[in-house]
Design an enzyme around this catalytic site. Structure first.
Site, PDB file in Angstrom:
ATOM      1  N   HIS A 298      -3.438   7.098   2.825  1.00  0.00           N
ATOM      2  CA  HIS A 298      -3.840   5.832   2.214  1.00  0.00           C
ATOM      3  C   HIS A 298      -5.267   5.526   2.670  1.00  0.00           C
ATOM      4  O   HIS A 298      -5.606   5.688   3.844  1.00  0.00           O
ATOM      5  CB  HIS A 298      -2.878   4.738   2.682  1.00  0.00           C
ATOM      6  CG  HIS A 298      -3.313   3.363   2.310  1.00  0.00           C
ATOM      7  ND1 HIS A 298      -3.703   3.033   1.041  1.00  0.00           N
ATOM      8  CD2 HIS A 298      -3.435   2.230   3.057  1.00  0.00           C
ATOM      9  CE1 HIS A 298      -4.044   1.754   1.016  1.00  0.00           C
ATOM     10  NE2 HIS A 298      -3.891   1.245   2.223  1.00  0.00           N
TER      11      HIS A 298
ATOM     12  N   ASN B  77     -10.149  -0.228  -0.342  1.00  0.00           N
ATOM     13  CA  ASN B  77      -8.694  -0.149  -0.286  1.00  0.00           C
ATOM     14  C   ASN B  77      -8.117  -0.674  -1.606  1.00  0.00           C
ATOM     15  O   ASN B  77      -8.158  -1.876  -1.870  1.00  0.00           O
ATOM     16  CB  ASN B  77      -8.193  -0.986   0.894  1.00  0.00           C
ATOM     17  CG  ASN B  77      -6.690  -0.940   1.058  1.00  0.00           C
ATOM     18  OD1 ASN B  77      -5.977  -0.445   0.196  1.00  0.00           O
ATOM     19  ND2 ASN B  77      -6.208  -1.465   2.176  1.00  0.00           N
TER      20      ASN B  77
ATOM     21  N   CYS C  63       0.820  -1.220   0.000  1.00  0.00           N
ATOM     22  CA  CYS C  63       0.000   0.000   0.000  1.00  0.00           C
ATOM     23  C   CYS C  63       0.852   1.268   0.000  1.00  0.00           C
ATOM     24  O   CYS C  63       0.340   2.351  -0.284  1.00  0.00           O
ATOM     25  CB  CYS C  63      -0.948   0.014   1.190  1.00  0.00           C
ATOM     26  SG  CYS C  63      -2.033  -1.414   1.226  1.00  0.00           S
TER      27      CYS C  63
HETATM   28  N1  ACO Z   1     -18.641  -8.950   8.475  1.00  0.00           N
HETATM   29  C1  ACO Z   1     -19.104  -9.284   9.688  1.00  0.00           C
HETATM   30  N2  ACO Z   1     -18.305  -9.651  10.696  1.00  0.00           N
HETATM   31  C2  ACO Z   1     -16.995  -9.683  10.451  1.00  0.00           C
HETATM   32  C3  ACO Z   1     -16.454  -9.363   9.192  1.00  0.00           C
HETATM   33  C4  ACO Z   1     -17.338  -8.986   8.174  1.00  0.00           C
HETATM   34  N3  ACO Z   1     -16.926  -8.648   6.946  1.00  0.00           N
HETATM   35  N4  ACO Z   1     -15.118  -9.492   9.264  1.00  0.00           N
HETATM   36  C5  ACO Z   1     -14.816  -9.869  10.501  1.00  0.00           C
HETATM   37  N5  ACO Z   1     -15.954 -10.005  11.233  1.00  0.00           N
HETATM   38  C6  ACO Z   1     -16.101 -10.400  12.621  1.00  0.00           C
HETATM   39  C7  ACO Z   1     -14.921 -11.182  13.121  1.00  0.00           C
HETATM   40  O1  ACO Z   1     -15.033 -12.522  12.755  1.00  0.00           O
HETATM   41  C8  ACO Z   1     -15.029 -10.976  14.610  1.00  0.00           C
HETATM   42  O2  ACO Z   1     -16.012 -11.844  15.108  1.00  0.00           O
HETATM   43  P1  ACO Z   1     -15.814 -12.590  16.524  1.00  0.00           P
HETATM   44  O3  ACO Z   1     -15.701 -11.480  17.522  1.00  0.00           O
HETATM   45  O4  ACO Z   1     -17.031 -13.420  16.635  1.00  0.00           O
HETATM   46  O5  ACO Z   1     -14.535 -13.370  16.365  1.00  0.00           O
HETATM   47  C9  ACO Z   1     -15.590  -9.567  14.735  1.00  0.00           C
HETATM   48  O6  ACO Z   1     -16.146  -9.222  13.435  1.00  0.00           O
HETATM   49  C10 ACO Z   1     -14.533  -8.538  15.094  1.00  0.00           C
HETATM   50  O7  ACO Z   1     -13.416  -8.756  14.286  1.00  0.00           O
HETATM   51  P2  ACO Z   1     -12.161  -7.842  14.360  1.00  0.00           P
HETATM   52  O8  ACO Z   1     -11.167  -8.287  13.342  1.00  0.00           O
HETATM   53  O9  ACO Z   1     -11.678  -7.716  15.754  1.00  0.00           O
HETATM   54  O10 ACO Z   1     -12.802  -6.430  13.945  1.00  0.00           O
HETATM   55  P3  ACO Z   1     -12.133  -5.017  13.866  1.00  0.00           P
HETATM   56  O11 ACO Z   1     -12.920  -4.033  14.601  1.00  0.00           O
HETATM   57  O12 ACO Z   1     -10.651  -5.051  14.126  1.00  0.00           O
HETATM   58  O13 ACO Z   1     -12.329  -4.657  12.324  1.00  0.00           O
HETATM   59  C11 ACO Z   1     -11.048  -4.643  10.309  1.00  0.00           C
HETATM   60  C12 ACO Z   1     -11.771  -5.487  11.338  1.00  0.00           C
HETATM   61  C13 ACO Z   1     -12.069  -3.776   9.614  1.00  0.00           C
HETATM   62  C14 ACO Z   1     -10.381  -5.572   9.298  1.00  0.00           C
HETATM   63  C15 ACO Z   1     -10.009  -3.774  11.007  1.00  0.00           C
HETATM   64  O14 ACO Z   1      -9.227  -4.531  11.881  1.00  0.00           O
HETATM   65  C16 ACO Z   1      -9.118  -3.068  10.029  1.00  0.00           C
HETATM   66  O15 ACO Z   1      -9.554  -2.261   9.238  1.00  0.00           O
HETATM   67  N6  ACO Z   1      -7.823  -3.314  10.112  1.00  0.00           N
HETATM   68  C17 ACO Z   1      -6.898  -2.701   9.214  1.00  0.00           C
HETATM   69  C18 ACO Z   1      -6.629  -3.665   8.155  1.00  0.00           C
HETATM   70  C19 ACO Z   1      -6.509  -3.065   6.809  1.00  0.00           C
HETATM   71  O16 ACO Z   1      -7.031  -2.035   6.478  1.00  0.00           O
HETATM   72  N7  ACO Z   1      -5.773  -3.789   6.004  1.00  0.00           N
HETATM   73  C20 ACO Z   1      -5.606  -3.439   4.672  1.00  0.00           C
HETATM   74  C21 ACO Z   1      -4.229  -3.571   4.225  1.00  0.00           C
HETATM   75  S1  ACO Z   1      -3.126  -2.625   5.172  1.00  0.00           S
HETATM   76  C22 ACO Z   1      -3.564  -1.162   4.948  1.00  0.00           C
HETATM   77  O17 ACO Z   1      -3.955  -0.826   3.868  1.00  0.00           O
HETATM   78  C23 ACO Z   1      -3.510  -0.275   6.109  1.00  0.00           C
END
Ligand code: ACO
Length: 330
Positions: free
Chosen positions: A257, A287, A113
């Protein structure tokens, strides 16, 4: 002294729009969850005629048109990408062919990214050695082809697209030190497992038991990535601003980003910047990895949000980990 300046921007997005409502039919998720956790409402998905190199070339043509240049005038094409059409040749070589940029040498750069930020910094270094060079800097991705569409943790986050800009050397604009002022770029390979995408496996018959993964997909520990992204980007931004003696209040526009609206909001809070000064389009495109910043830059440029003398800050974080921030006087 001549500095690297951006004289044209362009972007290209696939026609197909994939909505959160459609994703509800593909994995166990909901529009509410995706919107609340990421800010994403739609993303674009590449189809026929929209390979990474084709989107990149379309964005480049638009940037050339704004810059008033022909493809033959380009000296170098740099593409930040992790989703080139092929391992060899590079995406940049295919863009060179598509454009007919016959004089340009061309290569790809893999910084996930942060690819566009890294590529822009490389362009700056070439301009320092020869300010007359005309360089096309592109961020282009089709991550839809590298996502596991059964993995709700990742498939809702990504989209496809390309952004480009033309860079050359130019004198300062009156009192302003116009152009690319500074950057702080970083990497930490020790955390690679938190966000990675395996390459196509090689075939070595002498390695029995080597598991072949036909279609490797992005793997991510979202919460960890989130935590590192906020801290690392804030740190890089702080360092580049301190280095240049600039306060956040002096910035006209920040283009972060576009991964997640909560990461963007945290960054704005950290800088005490009103959200109006922070460019956001993650709701429309999700993204797009290396493409997010140049797509946003092109949109901001065409919307007239960048005036001569404005201070523009770019910052990114991605797989590697890689991250950084750069400062440009428009
Ligand atoms: N729909 C519904 N529920 C979901 C989904 C979905 N699409 N995805 C995950 N969940 C669930 C999980 O299974 C989990 O359930 P559980 O508690 O029963 O185990 C719950 O939601 C919480 O999951 P978390 O991963 O803790 O949720 P979080 O609040 O951290 O959000 C997210 C997840 C959106 C991926 C976040 O962590 C994030 O944005 N991280 C940054 C990652 C990113 O952007 N990566 C891209 C590449 S790097 C970059 O560009 C920065």
């Amino acid at each position: 002294m001549k500095r690297a300046v951006i004289i044209g921007t362009g972007s290209a997005l696939p026609a197909r729009v994939l909505t959160n409502a459609e994703l509800e039919g593909m994995v166990e998720t909901s529009d509410e969850w995706i919107t609340a956790r990421t800010g994403i409402k739609t993303r674009r998905i590449a189809g026929a005629g929209e390979k990474t190199s084709q989107l990149a070339a379309a964005a480049a043509r638009r940037a050339l048109a704004l810059a008033g240049l022909t493809p033959e005038e380009l000296d170098l094409i740099l593409v930040g990408t992790i989703t080139a059409d092929m391992t060899m040749p590079s995406c940049a070589c295919l863009v060179q062919k598509e454009l007919g940029a016959v004089r340009a040498f061309a290569f790809d750069l893999n910084a996930a990214c942060s690819g566009f930020l890294y590529a822009l910094d490389v362009a700056d270094k070439y301009i320092r050695s020869d300010p007359d060079l005309k360089i096309m800097v592109i961020g282009a991705e089709t991550l839809s082809s590298r996502v596991d569409w059964h993995d709700r943790n990742t498939c809702v986050l990504f989209g496809d697209g390309a952004g480009a800009c033309v860079v050359t050397g130019a004198e300062s604009n009156g009192n302003h030190q116009r152009g690319y002022l500074a950057a702080k770029l970083y990497a930490d390979g020790s955390l690679w497992e938190l966000l990675h995408l395996e390459g196509a496996p090689g075939h070595n018959p002498d390695l029995p038991g080597a598991a072949l993964t036909a279609h490797p997909s992005i793997r991510m520990y979202g919460r960890e990535v989130f935590r590192h992204a906020v801290r690392a980007m804030a740190d890089a931004v702080g360092k580049v601003l301190a280095d240049q003696g600039i306060t956040p209040a002096q910035l006209s526009l920040v283009i972060p980003h576009q991964a997640n609206i909560r990461i963007i909001r945290s960054l704005a809070e950290h800088l005490a910047l009103p959200l109006e000064k922070v460019y956001v389009n993650v709701d429309k495109y999700g993204n797009t990895s290396a493409a997010t910043i140049p797509i946003a830059l092109d949109e901001a440029n065409r919307q007239g949000r960048l005036a001569a003398g404005d201070l523009l800050l770019l910052c990114a974080f991605g797989g590697g980990f890689t991250w950084g921030a750069s400062l440009i006087r428009w």
